[in-house]
Structure formats: structure tokens, C-alpha cells
Design an enzyme around this catalytic site. Structure first.
Site, PDB file in Angstrom:
ATOM      1  N   GLU A   1       0.847  -1.207   0.000  1.00  0.00           N
ATOM      2  CA  GLU A   1       0.000   0.000   0.000  1.00  0.00           C
ATOM      3  C   GLU A   1       0.884   1.260   0.000  1.00  0.00           C
ATOM      4  OE1 GLU A   1      -3.312   0.319  -0.291  1.00  0.00           O
ATOM      5  OE2 GLU A   1      -4.197  -1.556   0.432  1.00  0.00           O
TER       6      GLU A   1
ATOM      7  N   LYS B   1      -2.526  10.249   2.297  1.00  0.00           N
ATOM      8  CA  LYS B   1      -3.921   9.866   2.587  1.00  0.00           C
ATOM      9  C   LYS B   1      -4.674  11.057   3.184  1.00  0.00           C
ATOM     10  CE  LYS B   1      -7.325   6.777   3.232  1.00  0.00           C
ATOM     11  NZ  LYS B   1      -7.766   5.437   3.529  1.00  0.00           N
TER      12      LYS B   1
ATOM     13  N   HIS C   1      -6.726  -1.612  -6.843  1.00  0.00           N
ATOM     14  CA  HIS C   1      -7.776  -2.233  -6.028  1.00  0.00           C
ATOM     15  C   HIS C   1      -8.904  -2.861  -6.845  1.00  0.00           C
ATOM     16  CE1 HIS C   1      -5.626  -0.452  -2.776  1.00  0.00           C
ATOM     17  NE2 HIS C   1      -6.501  -0.851  -1.881  1.00  0.00           N
TER      18      HIS C   1
ATOM     19  N   HIS D   1      -9.363  -6.466  -5.779  1.00  0.00           N
ATOM     20  CA  HIS D   1     -10.586  -6.956  -5.127  1.00  0.00           C
ATOM     21  C   HIS D   1     -11.130  -8.183  -5.847  1.00  0.00           C
ATOM     22  CE1 HIS D   1     -11.523  -2.805  -3.156  1.00  0.00           C
ATOM     23  NE2 HIS D   1     -10.833  -3.582  -2.351  1.00  0.00           N
TER      24      HIS D   1
HETATM   25  N1  LIG Z   1     -11.361   1.882   5.871  1.00  0.00           N
HETATM   26  C1  LIG Z   1     -10.441   1.899   4.933  1.00  0.00           C
HETATM   27  O1  LIG Z   1     -10.208   2.911   4.290  1.00  0.00           O
HETATM   28  C2  LIG Z   1      -9.647   0.658   4.679  1.00  0.00           C
HETATM   29  C3  LIG Z   1      -8.506   0.731   3.894  1.00  0.00           C
HETATM   30  C4  LIG Z   1      -7.750  -0.419   3.707  1.00  0.00           C
HETATM   31  C5  LIG Z   1      -8.142  -1.607   4.295  1.00  0.00           C
HETATM   32  N2  LIG Z   1      -9.264  -1.659   5.067  1.00  0.00           N
HETATM   33  C6  LIG Z   1      -9.690  -2.914   5.703  1.00  0.00           C
HETATM   34  O2  LIG Z   1      -8.667  -3.354   6.578  1.00  0.00           O
HETATM   35  C7  LIG Z   1      -8.781  -4.767   6.734  1.00  0.00           C
HETATM   36  C8  LIG Z   1      -7.415  -5.395   6.720  1.00  0.00           C
HETATM   37  O3  LIG Z   1      -6.640  -4.828   7.751  1.00  0.00           O
HETATM   38  P1  LIG Z   1      -5.273  -5.494   8.220  1.00  0.00           P
HETATM   39  O4  LIG Z   1      -4.457  -5.825   7.063  1.00  0.00           O
HETATM   40  O5  LIG Z   1      -4.726  -4.610   9.254  1.00  0.00           O
HETATM   41  O6  LIG Z   1      -5.734  -6.900   8.808  1.00  0.00           O
HETATM   42  P2  LIG Z   1      -6.210  -7.355  10.259  1.00  0.00           P
HETATM   43  O7  LIG Z   1      -6.968  -6.311  10.944  1.00  0.00           O
HETATM   44  O8  LIG Z   1      -6.859  -8.685  10.079  1.00  0.00           O
HETATM   45  O9  LIG Z   1      -4.826  -7.574  11.030  1.00  0.00           O
HETATM   46  C9  LIG Z   1      -3.964  -8.602  10.595  1.00  0.00           C
HETATM   47  C10 LIG Z   1      -3.528  -9.519  11.747  1.00  0.00           C
HETATM   48  O10 LIG Z   1      -2.505  -8.887  12.508  1.00  0.00           O
HETATM   49  C11 LIG Z   1      -2.826  -8.896  13.898  1.00  0.00           C
HETATM   50  N3  LIG Z   1      -2.162  -7.715  14.464  1.00  0.00           N
HETATM   51  C12 LIG Z   1      -2.581  -6.433  14.421  1.00  0.00           C
HETATM   52  N4  LIG Z   1      -1.639  -5.627  14.942  1.00  0.00           N
HETATM   53  C13 LIG Z   1      -0.599  -6.409  15.335  1.00  0.00           C
HETATM   54  C14 LIG Z   1       0.664  -6.152  15.918  1.00  0.00           C
HETATM   55  N5  LIG Z   1       1.064  -4.912  16.172  1.00  0.00           N
HETATM   56  N6  LIG Z   1       1.459  -7.200  16.194  1.00  0.00           N
HETATM   57  C15 LIG Z   1       1.056  -8.467  15.903  1.00  0.00           C
HETATM   58  N7  LIG Z   1      -0.104  -8.773  15.322  1.00  0.00           N
HETATM   59  C16 LIG Z   1      -0.930  -7.750  15.037  1.00  0.00           C
HETATM   60  C17 LIG Z   1      -4.337  -8.894  13.885  1.00  0.00           C
HETATM   61  O11 LIG Z   1      -4.893  -9.333  15.091  1.00  0.00           O
HETATM   62  C18 LIG Z   1      -4.639  -9.842  12.732  1.00  0.00           C
HETATM   63  O12 LIG Z   1      -4.505 -11.169  13.126  1.00  0.00           O
HETATM   64  C19 LIG Z   1      -9.681  -5.252   5.622  1.00  0.00           C
HETATM   65  O13 LIG Z   1     -10.908  -5.673   6.162  1.00  0.00           O
HETATM   66  C20 LIG Z   1      -9.864  -4.031   4.741  1.00  0.00           C
HETATM   67  O14 LIG Z   1     -11.142  -3.987   4.139  1.00  0.00           O
HETATM   68  C21 LIG Z   1     -10.007  -0.547   5.255  1.00  0.00           C
HETATM   69 ZN   LIG Z   2      -6.139  -1.163   0.186  1.00  0.00          ZN
END
Ligand SMILES: NC(=O)c1ccc[n+]([C@@H]2O[C@H](COP(=O)([O-])OP(=O)(O)OC[C@H]3O[C@@H](n4cnc5c(N)ncnc54)[C@H](O)[C@@H]3O)[C@@H](O)[C@H]2O)c1
Ligand SMILES: [Zn+2]
Length: 354
Positions: free
Chosen positions: A178, A220, A241, A245
Site C-alpha cells: 500500500e 492519505k 484495487h 478486489h
Molecule cells: N477503511 C479503509 O479505508 C480501509 C482501507 C484499507 C483496508 N481496510 C480494511 O482493513 C482490513 C485489513 O486490515 P489489516 O491488514 O490490518 O488486517 P487485520 O486487521 O486482520 O490484522 C492482521 C492480523 O494482525 C494482527 N495484528 C494487528 N496488529 C498487530 C501487531 N502490532 N502485532 C502483531 N499482530 C498484530 C491482527 O490481530 C490480525 O490477526 C480489511 O478488512 C480491509 O477492508 C479498510
Molecule cells: Zn487497500
């Protein structure tokens, strides 16, 4: 420390990047706030909860975590727990976790008693540079990702790069894609940093990690400030994306992490830009070379270009059947393009599948 203002129709808030800021969370809780609810996952709480615990009164709520649990039923259950613990309109949610917790906690705050404030504390790289800033919140339906949600801007976003020390390697790399995206859409300097300093980036060398997070958050924040509701400029954040997606959905959200799917989507978009003649070969190869520095992504075996193409028309961002592609015309600039012939899109996807 660095701080970026995000200004929307309703308010201005800051996204602050600072090592150790977690321990200063209490300073961001407004006076006269009632009960504070910290939404987190058990892993994040075990690793980093001690940096919050004992510093201000709060109730901890646990989200089960994982994309299959990014569901309305989980949010309803959390809201019941809040009500049972005496939450009211003066309550505050602190979303302390990865993107799923940031999206879910933001949504919980958006709908609890028609809206209470939220502070975002993202703990994955992906959430720090993307999910936590911008006020998009929500959950998945069986029919598709993020189909239920609300815009709900936080009071503040507290980004503490120290928490990344415990992030698994694969999650870390997924977030890096990203950041490469942010460079391609808007910052040649950020792209060059990612292209030239991959060794330090992968070794999580603090100086370079802080710089790439800071620059991504700045981008951002600027884009959201200019266009909160994704009417035009905010679309550029979707580079990689649309096809990404489709890949996630095609593999049932099981094979690829979001950032990995975006890597594939960016490669296909780069090929598409090249095939339409808007992007030169040298820039295209440099981008693809940089994606490889942060790979590999899981195997693409068994994935058919035609199936991915079929999913594009179903994407949420598809408006009345027209697929919008965000394509680079050079490193640091993208354009929203429509009306590309199906055969060319298929060819680009085929090239990315290899
Ligand atoms: N709102 C938005 O603009 C936006 C943008 C991009 C992505 N998203 C969403 O974000 C989600 C994905 O987020 P993600 O990639 O953070 O995944 P996630 O929230 O599933 O986190 C990934 C894993 O890492 C663990 N984790 C988190 N912080 C940690 C740390 N510091 N140390 C160890 N483990 C840790 C979590 O518990 C999880 O198991 C998707 O659902 C996506 O749709 C939203
Ligand atoms: Zn993204």
C-alpha cells in the site's frame, strides 16, 4: 513526531505519527467523556495492551478478528456488551488493532446511539497507512466486502510505529504494497525510497520506516481532505484495487492478504496502462521491479483471467456497469480511465497472471 491534518465537512482532526504515542492516549480523550471502550483483538492486547492499561479508566472489548468475523452480528454483540456496561452518548470507542478492528470499531461508534466519537489506534502497517485515516468504516456481507458501513471521522488517529515490532513478516510486507501504491499515485520521492531502500525497509530500520509511514499518511490525509466522500480525487487511492478486489473475491479471501492482492492488481493496472499507450515501458518495468522487492505473493495457480474479468463488473466501485480503472501515466501520477476495450483488460490481467 509529525502530525497531518485531515479536514472534512464536519471537523478537522490529526493523524499523528510518533513512536511511543500509545502511552499518551489519555491526552486525546476529551474532557467530560463518559465510559471509554477499547476495542481490540486478543493478540494485540497481549502484545501492547500494557501501554494503555492503567493509564485511564476503560472497558476492554474483544473483537474475534479475521475477515470472516468482519460482520454486522459481531458489531451488534459488541454494542450489547457496551450497553450492558453502561455506555451512553458520552461514551467513546478506541479502536486498537488492525484494519478489521479500525473498520469495525469506527462502525460501532458510528451507529451506537446514532453516533459516538472514536479514536483510531492502528497497529498493522496497512491500517496505519490506509485503513485508520479517512473515516470509512464498515463490515462485510456474504455478498461482498465492506458492503455495509458509514463515513465516521475519528477524533484523532494515533500511529505508533513501535507496535510494528510484533507484526508478522507477511502482514508487514502486505502493508508495504500500500505504501508503494501511495508513491505511484502521488509521490515520486516515496516511490524512490521504496525502490532504493528495500533492504532497510524490510529490516524495519526505524528511520526509514518512520519516513515511509509519515509520507503515506500525509498523502492519505491530503486526499481525504480534498475529497471525503470519494467523488473524484479519492478514487486515486483505489489504484490496484479494482483487479485486486476481484482476485480476493475469486480466492474467497483465503489465499491473499489484501495488500498482496493489491500488488497483483497494481501489476495488472501497470500492464493495462502500458497496453493503452499511456505509460512508457521504462516506468512500467521499474514499478514491477519494485513490487517484486516486497514479494513474493502467494501462487496465482489455477486463476483464470476470464473469471477475474467477470468480477470487475460486480465491484462496488463500478458505477452503472462502467468499470473505472486508476492507471499511472508516470511514477507519481495516475488518471481515472473508463471505456477500455474488454480484450485489452483481459490481456493485461493475463500478463499479470504470467
Ligand atoms: N477503511 C479503509 O479505508 C480501509 C482501507 C484499507 C483496508 N481496510 C480494511 O482493513 C482490513 C485489513 O486490515 P489489516 O491488514 O490490518 O488486517 P487485520 O486487521 O486482520 O490484522 C492482521 C492480523 O494482525 C494482527 N495484528 C494487528 N496488529 C498487530 C501487531 N502490532 N502485532 C502483531 N499482530 C498484530 C491482527 O490481530 C490480525 O490477526 C480489511 O478488512 C480491509 O477492508 C479498510
Ligand atoms: Zn487497500
Amino acid at each position: 513526531m509529525s502530525s497531518h491534518a485531515v479536514t472534512t465537512r464536519t471537523q478537522t482532526y490529526r493523524a499523528i505519527v510518533e513512536r511511543g504515542i500509545l502511552r499518551r492516549t489519555a491526552e486525546f480523550i476529551p474532557p467530560r467523556t463518559g465510559k471509554v471502550f477499547v476495542l481490540t483483538t486478543s493478540d494485540v492486547w497481549e502484545f501492547h495492551g500494557a501501554k494503555l492499561a492503567g493509564r485511564f479508566p476503560h472497558v476492554v472489548l474483544f473483537h474475534p478478528g479475521g475477515e470472516p468475523n468482519k460482520r454486522l452480528s459481531v458489531i451488534e454483540d459488541l454494542a450489547e456488551q457496551m450497553a450492558a456496561a453502561g455506555a451512553d452518548r458520552s461514551s467513546l470507542v478506541i479502536a486498537f488493532g488492525g484494519g478489521i478492528v479500525n473498520d469495525g470499531g469506527g462502525f460501532l461508534a458510528a451507529i451506537f446511539m446514532r453516533g459516538i466519537p472514536v479514536i483510531q489506534i492502528p497497529t498493522t502497517l496497512l491500517a496505519q497507512v490506509d485503513a485508520a485515516v479517512g473515516g470509512k468504516t464498515g463490515v462485510n456481507l456474504v455478498s461482498g466486502k465492506n458492503l455495509i458501513g458509514a463515513f465516521h471521522q475519528p477524533l484523532a488517529v494515533l500511529i505508533d510505529p513501535d507496535v510494528l515490532a510484533t507484526l508478522p513478516e507477511r502482514e508487514y510486507r502486505a502493508g508495504l504494497f500500500e505504501i508503494v501504491k501511495a508513491g505511484i499515485i502521488r509521490s515520486p520521492e516515496l516511490f524512490e525510497l521504496m525502490a532504493n531502500r528495500s533492504h532497510d525497509v524490510l529490516a524495519r530500520q526505524p528511520g526509514v520506516v518512520d519516513r515511509i509511514i509519515d509520507e503515506s499518511v500525509k498523502i492519505k490525509a491530503e486526499v481525504v481532505t480534498a475529497d471525503e466522500r470519494e467523488s473524484d480525487l479519492r478514487k486515486i487511492l483505489n489504484f490496484g484495487h479494482t483487479i485486486g478486489h476481484a482476485l480476493e473475491a475469486e480466492t474467497k479471501y483465503e489465499r491473499f492478504l489484501h495488500g498482496e492482492a493489491v500488488c497483483f492488481g497494481m501489476e495488472a493496472a501497470v500492464r493495462l496502462a502500458q497496453l493503452t499507450g499511456m505509460l512508457g515501458a521504462a516506468d512500467a518495468e521499474r514499478m514491477i521491479h519494485t513490487f517484486r522487492l516486497y514479494g513474493p505473493i502467494p501462487s496465482l495457480d489455477g486463476i483464470e483471467a476470464g473469471n477475474l474479468f467477470g468480477r470487475l463488473v460486480k465491484d462496488k466501485k463500478t458505477i452503472q456497469g462502467t468499470v473505472h480503472f486508476v492507471l499511472p501515466d508516470r511514477i507519481g501520477n495516475v488518471k481515472v480511465v473508463t471505456g477500455i476495450a474488454d480484450a485489452i483488460v483481459l490481456e493485461a490481467i493475463g500478463m499479470a497472471l504470467g
